[in-house]
Design a protein around this motif. Sequence first.
Motif: not given
Length: 72
Positions: A11-18, A30-40
Amino acid sequence: MKKDIHPDYHMIKVVMTDGTEYMTYSTWGKEGDVMRLDVDSVSHPAWTGGQQRLMEGGQLDRFKKKFSDLGI
């Protein structure tokens, strides 16, 4: 099946541009990482109906000119 050939699926957390966040399974990080998107889908013109340009002499015009004698 062969052992130890598959990536870790966690499981990871995805953070959208908004700022919208959601949890999903991924092989990224890895488990618990946060992916911050530049474009979505919130910010990309393909989903937001951004400006489209048709240029004179563009690909469609060249196609029509090339095959105009075929009666298409």
